[in-house]
Design a protein around this motif. Sequence first.
Motif, PDB file in Angstrom:
ATOM      1  N   ASP A   1     -19.773  31.500  10.681  1.00 33.38           N
ATOM      2  CA  ASP A   1     -19.031  30.811   9.623  1.00 33.38           C
ATOM      3  C   ASP A   1     -19.936  30.027   8.685  1.00 33.38           C
ATOM      4  O   ASP A   1     -19.464  29.238   7.870  1.00 33.38           O
ATOM      5  N   MET A   2     -21.243  30.252   8.759  1.00 33.79           N
ATOM      6  CA  MET A   2     -22.197  29.542   7.913  1.00 33.79           C
ATOM      7  C   MET A   2     -22.834  30.455   6.868  1.00 33.79           C
ATOM      8  O   MET A   2     -23.733  30.025   6.144  1.00 33.79           O
ATOM      9  N   HIS A   3     -22.376  31.685   6.780  1.00 29.55           N
ATOM     10  CA  HIS A   3     -22.972  32.649   5.871  1.00 29.55           C
ATOM     11  C   HIS A   3     -21.884  33.539   5.261  1.00 29.55           C
ATOM     12  O   HIS A   3     -20.829  33.750   5.851  1.00 29.55           O
ATOM     13  N   GLY A   4     -22.189  34.067   4.076  1.00 30.10           N
ATOM     14  CA  GLY A   4     -21.400  35.144   3.487  1.00 30.10           C
ATOM     15  C   GLY A   4     -19.927  34.826   3.303  1.00 30.10           C
ATOM     16  O   GLY A   4     -19.530  33.709   2.959  1.00 30.10           O
TER      17      GLY A   4
ATOM     18  N   ALA B   1     -20.886  26.477  -1.348  1.00 31.36           N
ATOM     19  CA  ALA B   1     -20.559  25.527  -0.285  1.00 31.36           C
ATOM     20  C   ALA B   1     -21.144  24.152  -0.586  1.00 31.36           C
ATOM     21  O   ALA B   1     -20.514  23.119  -0.317  1.00 31.36           O
ATOM     22  N   ASP B   2     -22.336  24.122  -1.158  1.00 28.83           N
ATOM     23  CA  ASP B   2     -22.951  22.855  -1.525  1.00 28.83           C
ATOM     24  C   ASP B   2     -22.193  22.204  -2.675  1.00 28.83           C
ATOM     25  O   ASP B   2     -21.939  20.989  -2.673  1.00 28.83           O
ATOM     26  N   GLU B   3     -21.804  22.999  -3.670  1.00 31.36           N
ATOM     27  CA  GLU B   3     -21.046  22.459  -4.807  1.00 31.36           C
ATOM     28  C   GLU B   3     -19.683  21.919  -4.371  1.00 31.36           C
ATOM     29  O   GLU B   3     -19.141  20.992  -4.986  1.00 31.36           O
ATOM     30  N   ALA B   4     -19.137  22.492  -3.304  1.00 30.65           N
ATOM     31  CA  ALA B   4     -17.850  22.022  -2.786  1.00 30.65           C
ATOM     32  C   ALA B   4     -17.993  20.795  -1.897  1.00 30.65           C
ATOM     33  O   ALA B   4     -16.983  20.200  -1.506  1.00 30.65           O
ATOM     34  N   GLY B   5     -19.233  20.417  -1.573  1.00 28.08           N
ATOM     35  CA  GLY B   5     -19.448  19.288  -0.677  1.00 28.08           C
ATOM     36  C   GLY B   5     -19.182  19.629   0.767  1.00 28.08           C
ATOM     37  O   GLY B   5     -18.936  18.744   1.595  1.00 28.08           O
TER      38      GLY B   5
ATOM     39  N   LEU C   1     -21.358  21.262   2.818  1.00 28.78           N
ATOM     40  CA  LEU C   1     -22.570  21.209   3.626  1.00 28.78           C
ATOM     41  C   LEU C   1     -23.355  19.939   3.321  1.00 28.78           C
ATOM     42  O   LEU C   1     -23.362  19.461   2.190  1.00 28.78           O
ATOM     43  N   ASP C   2     -24.031  19.429   4.319  1.00 27.59           N
ATOM     44  CA  ASP C   2     -24.903  18.262   4.142  1.00 27.59           C
ATOM     45  C   ASP C   2     -26.336  18.780   4.049  1.00 27.59           C
ATOM     46  O   ASP C   2     -27.025  18.908   5.063  1.00 27.59           O
ATOM     47  N   LEU C   3     -26.781  19.088   2.829  1.00 26.82           N
ATOM     48  CA  LEU C   3     -28.087  19.691   2.620  1.00 26.82           C
ATOM     49  C   LEU C   3     -29.048  18.657   2.036  1.00 26.82           C
ATOM     50  O   LEU C   3     -28.667  17.844   1.202  1.00 26.82           O
ATOM     51  N   ASP C   4     -30.302  18.752   2.474  1.00 31.41           N
ATOM     52  CA  ASP C   4     -31.318  17.804   2.048  1.00 31.41           C
ATOM     53  C   ASP C   4     -32.263  18.488   1.067  1.00 31.41           C
ATOM     54  O   ASP C   4     -32.904  19.479   1.400  1.00 31.41           O
ATOM     55  N   PHE C   5     -32.318  17.954  -0.161  1.00 33.73           N
ATOM     56  CA  PHE C   5     -33.193  18.514  -1.189  1.00 33.73           C
ATOM     57  C   PHE C   5     -34.221  17.477  -1.631  1.00 33.73           C
ATOM     58  O   PHE C   5     -34.140  16.939  -2.730  1.00 33.73           O
TER      59      PHE C   5
END
Length: 224
Positions: free
Chosen positions: A4-7, A169-173, A175-179
Amino acid sequence: MENDMHGAALIERVIAKVREDGWEAADMPDLDEEPVPLAPEAIDALRLPGGRPLPPSLRRWLAFDSRLPVDLGWYEEPSAPVLAGRSLSETTEEMYGFGPGEEGWAAMFGEFEALLPGRGFPLVGGSDSRRLLYVGEPDSAGEYPVLVTDTDDLPYVAVMYPGLDVYLADEAGLLDLDFDTYTGLMDHPVYGGRMREHAELTRLGTEGLEIQDLYFPDAGADTD
Protein backbone atom coordinates in the motif's frame (compact mmCIF):
# COMPACT_ATOMS: atom_id res chain seq x y z
CA MET A 1 7.59 -3.76 -1.39
CA GLU A 2 4.94 -2.66 1.08
CA ASN A 3 1.92 -3.08 -1.16
CA ASP A 4 0.00 0.00 0.00
CA MET A 5 3.04 2.29 -0.27
CA HIS A 6 3.49 2.14 -4.03
CA GLY A 7 1.59 2.49 -7.30
CA ALA A 8 -2.17 2.08 -7.55
CA ALA A 9 -2.55 0.98 -3.92
CA LEU A 10 -0.93 4.20 -2.68
CA ILE A 11 -3.15 6.22 -5.02
CA GLU A 12 -6.19 4.54 -3.45
CA ARG A 13 -5.07 6.02 -0.15
CA VAL A 14 -4.47 9.42 -1.78
CA ILE A 15 -7.98 9.42 -3.25
CA ALA A 16 -9.52 8.64 0.14
CA LYS A 17 -7.46 11.41 1.75
CA VAL A 18 -8.29 14.14 -0.78
CA ARG A 19 -11.97 13.18 -0.85
CA GLU A 20 -12.07 13.71 2.90
CA ASP A 21 -9.68 16.60 3.41
CA GLY A 22 -8.69 18.02 0.01
CA TRP A 23 -5.07 18.60 -0.89
CA GLU A 24 -2.73 19.62 1.89
CA ALA A 25 -0.46 21.47 -0.55
CA ALA A 26 -1.87 24.93 -1.22
CA ASP A 27 -0.69 25.01 -4.84
CA MET A 28 -2.58 21.89 -5.94
CA PRO A 29 -5.79 22.55 -7.94
CA ASP A 30 -8.81 22.44 -5.65
CA LEU A 31 -11.54 19.80 -5.74
CA ASP A 32 -14.53 22.12 -5.80
CA GLU A 33 -15.89 20.38 -8.90
CA GLU A 34 -16.91 16.74 -9.09
CA PRO A 35 -14.18 14.40 -10.34
CA VAL A 36 -14.41 13.29 -13.98
CA PRO A 37 -13.60 9.56 -14.15
CA LEU A 38 -12.14 8.23 -17.39
CA ALA A 39 -13.74 5.09 -18.79
CA PRO A 40 -11.67 1.89 -18.48
CA GLU A 41 -11.53 1.41 -22.26
CA ALA A 42 -10.20 4.96 -22.69
CA ILE A 43 -7.52 4.34 -20.07
CA ASP A 44 -6.55 1.07 -21.77
CA ALA A 45 -6.15 2.91 -25.09
CA LEU A 46 -3.95 5.66 -23.64
CA ARG A 47 -0.21 5.61 -24.15
CA LEU A 48 2.57 7.86 -22.99
CA PRO A 49 5.07 9.34 -25.47
CA GLY A 50 7.02 6.67 -27.33
CA GLY A 51 4.15 4.22 -26.89
CA ARG A 52 5.09 3.59 -23.26
CA PRO A 53 2.40 2.24 -20.92
CA LEU A 54 0.79 4.38 -18.26
CA PRO A 55 2.21 3.90 -14.76
CA PRO A 56 -0.14 2.17 -12.30
CA SER A 57 -0.50 5.42 -10.35
CA LEU A 58 -1.79 7.38 -13.34
CA ARG A 59 -4.13 4.59 -14.44
CA ARG A 60 -5.76 4.56 -11.02
CA TRP A 61 -5.91 8.35 -10.77
CA LEU A 62 -7.54 8.73 -14.19
CA ALA A 63 -10.18 6.16 -13.19
CA PHE A 64 -11.00 8.56 -10.35
CA ASP A 65 -10.49 11.93 -12.05
CA SER A 66 -9.24 13.02 -15.47
CA ARG A 67 -9.67 16.71 -14.62
CA LEU A 68 -6.52 17.14 -12.52
CA PRO A 69 -4.18 16.64 -15.52
CA VAL A 70 -6.16 19.35 -17.35
CA ASP A 71 -5.54 21.72 -14.43
CA LEU A 72 -1.85 20.79 -14.57
CA GLY A 73 -1.69 21.60 -18.29
CA TRP A 74 -1.22 18.07 -19.65
CA TYR A 75 -4.17 18.20 -22.06
CA GLU A 76 -7.27 20.31 -22.65
CA GLU A 77 -10.30 18.04 -22.38
CA PRO A 78 -10.91 15.62 -19.45
CA SER A 79 -12.92 13.20 -21.56
CA ALA A 80 -10.39 13.08 -24.43
CA PRO A 81 -6.85 13.05 -23.02
CA VAL A 82 -3.81 13.06 -25.28
CA LEU A 83 -0.58 12.51 -23.38
CA ALA A 84 1.98 14.09 -25.71
CA GLY A 85 4.24 15.85 -23.22
CA ARG A 86 7.06 18.25 -24.11
CA SER A 87 10.83 18.26 -24.15
CA LEU A 88 12.66 19.28 -20.98
CA SER A 89 13.41 22.77 -22.32
CA GLU A 90 9.79 23.28 -23.41
CA THR A 91 8.46 21.96 -20.10
CA THR A 92 10.69 24.24 -18.03
CA GLU A 93 9.77 27.22 -20.21
CA GLU A 94 6.10 26.48 -19.59
CA MET A 95 6.53 25.96 -15.84
CA TYR A 96 8.70 28.99 -15.12
CA GLY A 97 7.20 31.36 -17.68
CA PHE A 98 10.60 32.81 -18.52
CA GLY A 99 10.26 36.49 -19.28
CA PRO A 100 12.37 39.02 -21.21
CA GLY A 101 16.05 38.44 -20.61
CA GLU A 102 15.42 34.91 -19.33
CA GLU A 103 15.22 33.14 -22.69
CA GLY A 104 18.60 31.52 -22.09
CA TRP A 105 17.27 29.43 -19.20
CA ALA A 106 15.19 27.19 -21.48
CA ALA A 107 18.17 26.78 -23.79
CA MET A 108 20.37 25.79 -20.86
CA PHE A 109 17.85 23.21 -19.67
CA GLY A 110 17.84 22.02 -23.27
CA GLU A 111 21.47 21.04 -22.75
CA PHE A 112 20.22 18.26 -20.48
CA GLU A 113 18.18 16.70 -23.29
CA ALA A 114 21.10 14.63 -24.55
CA LEU A 115 20.88 12.92 -21.16
CA LEU A 116 17.10 13.20 -20.81
CA PRO A 117 15.52 12.80 -24.27
CA GLY A 118 12.11 11.78 -22.89
CA ARG A 119 9.03 13.95 -22.52
CA GLY A 120 7.91 15.94 -19.51
CA PHE A 121 4.56 16.78 -17.90
CA PRO A 122 4.44 19.80 -15.54
CA LEU A 123 3.52 19.47 -11.89
CA VAL A 124 3.13 22.06 -9.15
CA GLY A 125 5.46 22.92 -6.29
CA GLY A 126 8.41 25.20 -5.61
CA SER A 127 9.45 28.72 -6.58
CA ASP A 128 13.00 28.72 -7.95
CA SER A 129 12.39 24.98 -8.29
CA ARG A 130 9.73 23.17 -10.28
CA ARG A 131 8.63 19.54 -10.55
CA LEU A 132 7.74 17.47 -13.62
CA LEU A 133 6.82 13.90 -14.43
CA TYR A 134 9.57 12.60 -16.72
CA VAL A 135 8.71 9.82 -19.17
CA GLY A 136 11.94 7.96 -19.71
CA GLU A 137 12.29 4.41 -18.44
CA PRO A 138 10.00 3.00 -15.71
CA ASP A 139 11.27 1.55 -12.46
CA SER A 140 10.51 -1.91 -11.05
CA ALA A 141 7.08 -0.66 -9.92
CA GLY A 142 6.23 0.54 -13.44
CA GLU A 143 6.47 4.19 -12.35
CA TYR A 144 8.28 7.10 -14.00
CA PRO A 145 10.30 9.59 -11.94
CA VAL A 146 9.31 13.05 -10.83
CA LEU A 147 12.25 15.35 -11.49
CA VAL A 148 13.03 18.68 -9.87
CA THR A 149 14.57 21.58 -11.79
CA ASP A 150 16.15 24.58 -10.10
CA THR A 151 17.21 28.05 -11.31
CA ASP A 152 18.56 29.47 -8.05
CA ASP A 153 22.14 29.57 -9.34
CA LEU A 154 22.85 27.34 -12.32
CA PRO A 155 20.33 25.05 -14.04
CA TYR A 156 20.02 21.89 -11.96
CA VAL A 157 18.03 18.67 -12.49
CA ALA A 158 17.57 15.73 -10.10
CA VAL A 159 15.26 12.85 -9.24
CA MET A 160 13.03 14.07 -6.39
CA TYR A 161 10.28 11.43 -6.22
CA PRO A 162 10.30 7.84 -7.52
CA GLY A 163 6.94 8.31 -9.20
CA LEU A 164 3.64 10.12 -9.48
CA ASP A 165 2.35 7.84 -6.73
CA VAL A 166 4.72 9.21 -4.08
CA TYR A 167 4.48 12.79 -5.38
CA LEU A 168 0.67 12.85 -5.10
CA ALA A 169 0.79 11.18 -1.70
CA ASP A 170 3.16 13.88 -0.49
CA GLU A 171 0.96 16.66 -1.92
CA ALA A 172 -2.00 15.12 -0.10
CA GLY A 173 -0.10 15.13 3.19
CA LEU A 174 -0.37 11.37 3.39
CA LEU A 175 3.34 10.70 3.89
CA ASP A 176 5.83 12.15 6.36
CA LEU A 177 8.79 12.70 4.03
CA ASP A 178 12.03 14.44 4.93
CA PHE A 179 13.55 16.73 2.29
CA ASP A 180 16.75 18.16 3.71
CA THR A 181 17.81 18.17 0.06
CA TYR A 182 15.92 17.65 -3.18
CA THR A 183 17.26 14.09 -3.34
CA GLY A 184 16.53 13.31 0.30
CA LEU A 185 14.50 10.19 -0.55
CA MET A 186 17.56 8.36 -1.94
CA ASP A 187 18.10 6.74 1.47
CA HIS A 188 14.42 6.42 2.41
CA PRO A 189 13.68 2.97 3.88
CA VAL A 190 10.68 2.45 1.57
CA TYR A 191 11.45 4.56 -1.50
CA GLY A 192 15.24 4.59 -1.61
CA GLY A 193 15.48 1.54 -3.85
CA ARG A 194 13.21 3.01 -6.50
CA MET A 195 14.94 6.39 -6.22
CA ARG A 196 18.31 4.79 -6.91
CA GLU A 197 16.84 2.93 -9.89
CA HIS A 198 15.84 6.26 -11.40
CA ALA A 199 19.18 7.86 -10.48
CA GLU A 200 20.79 5.20 -12.66
CA LEU A 201 18.17 5.09 -15.43
CA THR A 202 18.23 8.88 -15.92
CA ARG A 203 22.01 9.09 -15.37
CA LEU A 204 21.37 12.04 -13.06
CA GLY A 205 23.06 10.25 -10.18
CA THR A 206 22.00 10.28 -6.56
CA GLU A 207 22.66 14.00 -6.09
CA GLY A 208 21.44 15.39 -9.42
CA LEU A 209 23.44 17.46 -11.89
CA GLU A 210 24.12 21.12 -12.53
CA ILE A 211 24.75 22.19 -16.11
CA GLN A 212 28.54 22.25 -15.74
CA ASP A 213 28.45 18.60 -14.61
CA LEU A 214 27.36 17.65 -18.14
CA TYR A 215 30.76 18.73 -19.40
CA PHE A 216 32.96 18.20 -16.33
CA PRO A 217 31.37 15.18 -14.60
CA ASP A 218 34.33 14.50 -12.31
CA ALA A 219 33.95 17.97 -10.77
CA GLY A 220 30.20 17.72 -10.14
CA ALA A 221 27.70 15.58 -8.29
CA ASP A 222 27.78 11.82 -7.87
CA THR A 223 26.85 10.21 -11.20
CA ASP A 224 27.41 6.56 -10.20
